[in-house]
Write a protein that holds these residues in place. Sequence first.
Motif, PDB file in Angstrom:
ATOM      1  N   GLN A  53       6.017  18.859 -39.622  1.00 20.47           N
ATOM      2  CA  GLN A  53       5.785  20.306 -39.648  1.00 20.47           C
ATOM      3  C   GLN A  53       5.385  20.807 -41.031  1.00 20.47           C
ATOM      4  OE1 GLN A  53       8.656  18.826 -38.494  1.00 20.47           O
ATOM      5  NE2 GLN A  53       9.626  20.106 -36.907  1.00 20.47           N
ATOM      6  N   SER A  54       6.075  20.343 -42.060  1.00 21.98           N
ATOM      7  CA  SER A  54       5.798  20.822 -43.412  1.00 21.98           C
ATOM      8  C   SER A  54       4.593  20.166 -44.041  1.00 21.98           C
ATOM      9  CB  SER A  54       7.017  20.577 -44.307  1.00 21.98           C
ATOM     10  OG  SER A  54       7.197  19.179 -44.477  1.00 21.98           O
ATOM     11  N   GLY A  55       4.136  19.083 -43.430  1.00 20.55           N
ATOM     12  CA  GLY A  55       3.033  18.335 -44.011  1.00 20.55           C
ATOM     13  C   GLY A  55       3.483  17.257 -44.979  1.00 20.55           C
ATOM     14  N   ALA A  56       4.790  17.162 -45.190  1.00 23.56           N
ATOM     15  CA  ALA A  56       5.301  16.228 -46.190  1.00 23.56           C
ATOM     16  C   ALA A  56       5.269  14.790 -45.714  1.00 23.56           C
ATOM     17  CB  ALA A  56       6.724  16.612 -46.575  1.00 23.56           C
ATOM     18  N   GLY A  57       5.320  14.567 -44.416  1.00 21.01           N
ATOM     19  CA  GLY A  57       5.336  13.209 -43.889  1.00 21.01           C
ATOM     20  C   GLY A  57       4.143  12.958 -43.002  1.00 21.01           C
ATOM     21  N   THR A  58       3.472  11.807 -43.205  1.00 19.24           N
ATOM     22  CA  THR A  58       2.312  11.455 -42.390  1.00 19.24           C
ATOM     23  C   THR A  58       2.431  10.011 -41.917  1.00 19.24           C
ATOM     24  OG1 THR A  58       1.044  10.804 -44.347  1.00 19.24           O
ATOM     25  CG2 THR A  58       0.766  13.073 -43.574  1.00 19.24           C
ATOM     26  N   SER A  59       1.679   9.705 -40.857  1.00 17.18           N
ATOM     27  CA  SER A  59       1.661   8.357 -40.310  1.00 17.18           C
ATOM     28  C   SER A  59       0.251   8.063 -39.842  1.00 17.18           C
ATOM     29  CB  SER A  59       2.653   8.251 -39.146  1.00 17.18           C
ATOM     30  OG  SER A  59       2.664   6.953 -38.600  1.00 17.18           O
ATOM     31  N   TYR A  60      -0.189   6.791 -40.021  1.00 13.63           N
ATOM     32  CA  TYR A  60      -1.555   6.422 -39.669  1.00 13.63           C
ATOM     33  C   TYR A  60      -1.593   5.108 -38.901  1.00 13.63           C
ATOM     34  CZ  TYR A  60      -2.905   9.860 -43.186  1.00 13.63           C
ATOM     35  OH  TYR A  60      -3.054  11.020 -43.901  1.00 13.63           O
ATOM     36  N   ALA A  61      -2.599   4.994 -38.042  1.00 14.20           N
ATOM     37  CA  ALA A  61      -2.885   3.706 -37.431  1.00 14.20           C
ATOM     38  C   ALA A  61      -3.434   2.784 -38.513  1.00 14.20           C
ATOM     39  CB  ALA A  61      -3.905   3.872 -36.307  1.00 14.20           C
ATOM     40  N   ASP A  62      -3.165   1.494 -38.388  1.00 17.73           N
ATOM     41  CA  ASP A  62      -3.646   0.543 -39.387  1.00 17.73           C
ATOM     42  C   ASP A  62      -5.168   0.565 -39.506  1.00 17.73           C
ATOM     43  OD1 ASP A  62      -1.140  -2.034 -38.687  1.00 17.73           O
ATOM     44  OD2 ASP A  62      -1.075  -0.261 -39.975  1.00 17.73           O
ATOM     45  N   SER A  63      -5.839   0.827 -38.402  1.00 22.67           N
ATOM     46  CA  SER A  63      -7.304   0.780 -38.396  1.00 22.67           C
ATOM     47  C   SER A  63      -7.945   1.884 -39.223  1.00 22.67           C
ATOM     48  CB  SER A  63      -7.819   0.852 -36.952  1.00 22.67           C
ATOM     49  OG  SER A  63      -7.377   2.043 -36.328  1.00 22.67           O
ATOM     50  N   THR A  69      -7.443  10.927 -43.606  1.00 20.72           N
ATOM     51  CA  THR A  69      -6.318  11.700 -44.129  1.00 20.72           C
ATOM     52  C   THR A  69      -6.047  12.882 -43.211  1.00 20.72           C
ATOM     53  OG1 THR A  69      -6.891  11.122 -46.407  1.00 20.72           O
ATOM     54  CG2 THR A  69      -5.400  12.987 -46.086  1.00 20.72           C
ATOM     55  N   ILE A  70      -4.811  12.988 -42.751  1.00 22.17           N
ATOM     56  CA  ILE A  70      -4.408  14.135 -41.941  1.00 22.17           C
ATOM     57  C   ILE A  70      -3.715  15.151 -42.837  1.00 22.17           C
ATOM     58  CG2 ILE A  70      -2.187  13.093 -41.292  1.00 22.17           C
ATOM     59  CD1 ILE A  70      -2.495  14.489 -38.545  1.00 22.17           C
ATOM     60  N   SER A  71      -3.997  16.425 -42.603  1.00 25.37           N
ATOM     61  CA  SER A  71      -3.359  17.492 -43.366  1.00 25.37           C
ATOM     62  C   SER A  71      -3.252  18.724 -42.476  1.00 25.37           C
ATOM     63  CB  SER A  71      -4.159  17.814 -44.632  1.00 25.37           C
ATOM     64  OG  SER A  71      -5.462  18.280 -44.290  1.00 25.37           O
ATOM     65  N   ARG A  72      -2.520  19.705 -42.956  1.00 22.90           N
ATOM     66  CA  ARG A  72      -2.386  20.928 -42.167  1.00 22.90           C
ATOM     67  C   ARG A  72      -2.262  22.134 -43.086  1.00 22.90           C
ATOM     68  NH1 ARG A  72       2.638  20.026 -38.524  1.00 22.90           N
ATOM     69  NH2 ARG A  72       2.277  22.219 -37.917  1.00 22.90           N
ATOM     70  N   ASP A  73      -2.672  23.277 -42.560  1.00 25.51           N
ATOM     71  CA  ASP A  73      -2.529  24.553 -43.250  1.00 25.51           C
ATOM     72  C   ASP A  73      -1.800  25.467 -42.274  1.00 25.51           C
ATOM     73  OD1 ASP A  73      -2.745  27.064 -44.391  1.00 25.51           O
ATOM     74  OD2 ASP A  73      -4.768  26.721 -45.137  1.00 25.51           O
ATOM     75  N   ASN A  74      -0.507  25.623 -42.455  1.00 24.76           N
ATOM     76  CA  ASN A  74       0.283  26.402 -41.504  1.00 24.76           C
ATOM     77  C   ASN A  74      -0.077  27.888 -41.534  1.00 24.76           C
ATOM     78  OD1 ASN A  74       1.617  24.163 -40.494  1.00 24.76           O
ATOM     79  ND2 ASN A  74       3.361  24.382 -41.904  1.00 24.76           N
ATOM     80  N   ALA A  75      -0.595  28.366 -42.651  1.00 23.50           N
ATOM     81  CA  ALA A  75      -1.013  29.764 -42.725  1.00 23.50           C
ATOM     82  C   ALA A  75      -2.241  30.023 -41.865  1.00 23.50           C
ATOM     83  CB  ALA A  75      -1.303  30.147 -44.173  1.00 23.50           C
ATOM     84  N   LYS A  76      -3.030  28.973 -41.644  1.00 22.55           N
ATOM     85  CA  LYS A  76      -4.241  29.093 -40.822  1.00 22.55           C
ATOM     86  C   LYS A  76      -4.068  28.477 -39.435  1.00 22.55           C
ATOM     87  CE  LYS A  76      -7.461  29.114 -44.729  1.00 22.55           C
ATOM     88  NZ  LYS A  76      -8.643  28.458 -45.351  1.00 22.55           N
TER      89      LYS A  76
END
Length: 124
Positions: A53-63, A69-76
């Motif tokens: 939710q906060s954007g502090a933790g991310t996870s990715y597929a190995d491929s 890069t995943i990111s988020r803007d909660n204000a938007k």
Amino acid sequence: QVQLVESGGGLVQAGGSLRLSCAASGRTFSAYFMGWFRQAPGKEREFVAAIRQSGAGTSYADSVKGRFTISRDNAKNTVYLQMNSLKPEDTAVYSCAGDPRTLSAVLRGVATYWGQGTQVTVSS
């Protein structure tokens, strides 16, 4: 009820970049775990990336690790997927997903809410 709408897909040459966006309706976006999935023709849907939710933790597929890069803007009310060094095998329909319960629900592909998807085509 949350609606998710993806945008930013298109045709790009191998080695190029695209940034996908997923806009969410509703006032509780910041409470949702979010993720991206993709499905290529004739293949099963596969996990790409997820974010807390906060954007502090991310996870990715190995491929895609090191390229996406995943990111988020909660204000938007928006989650993004920056895709660099694209390869022809990245060609797929990319969908975003969201769930208020757990990150696991997103990672396992059983999120509550899903978008319609956006096509990404990478030419060689």
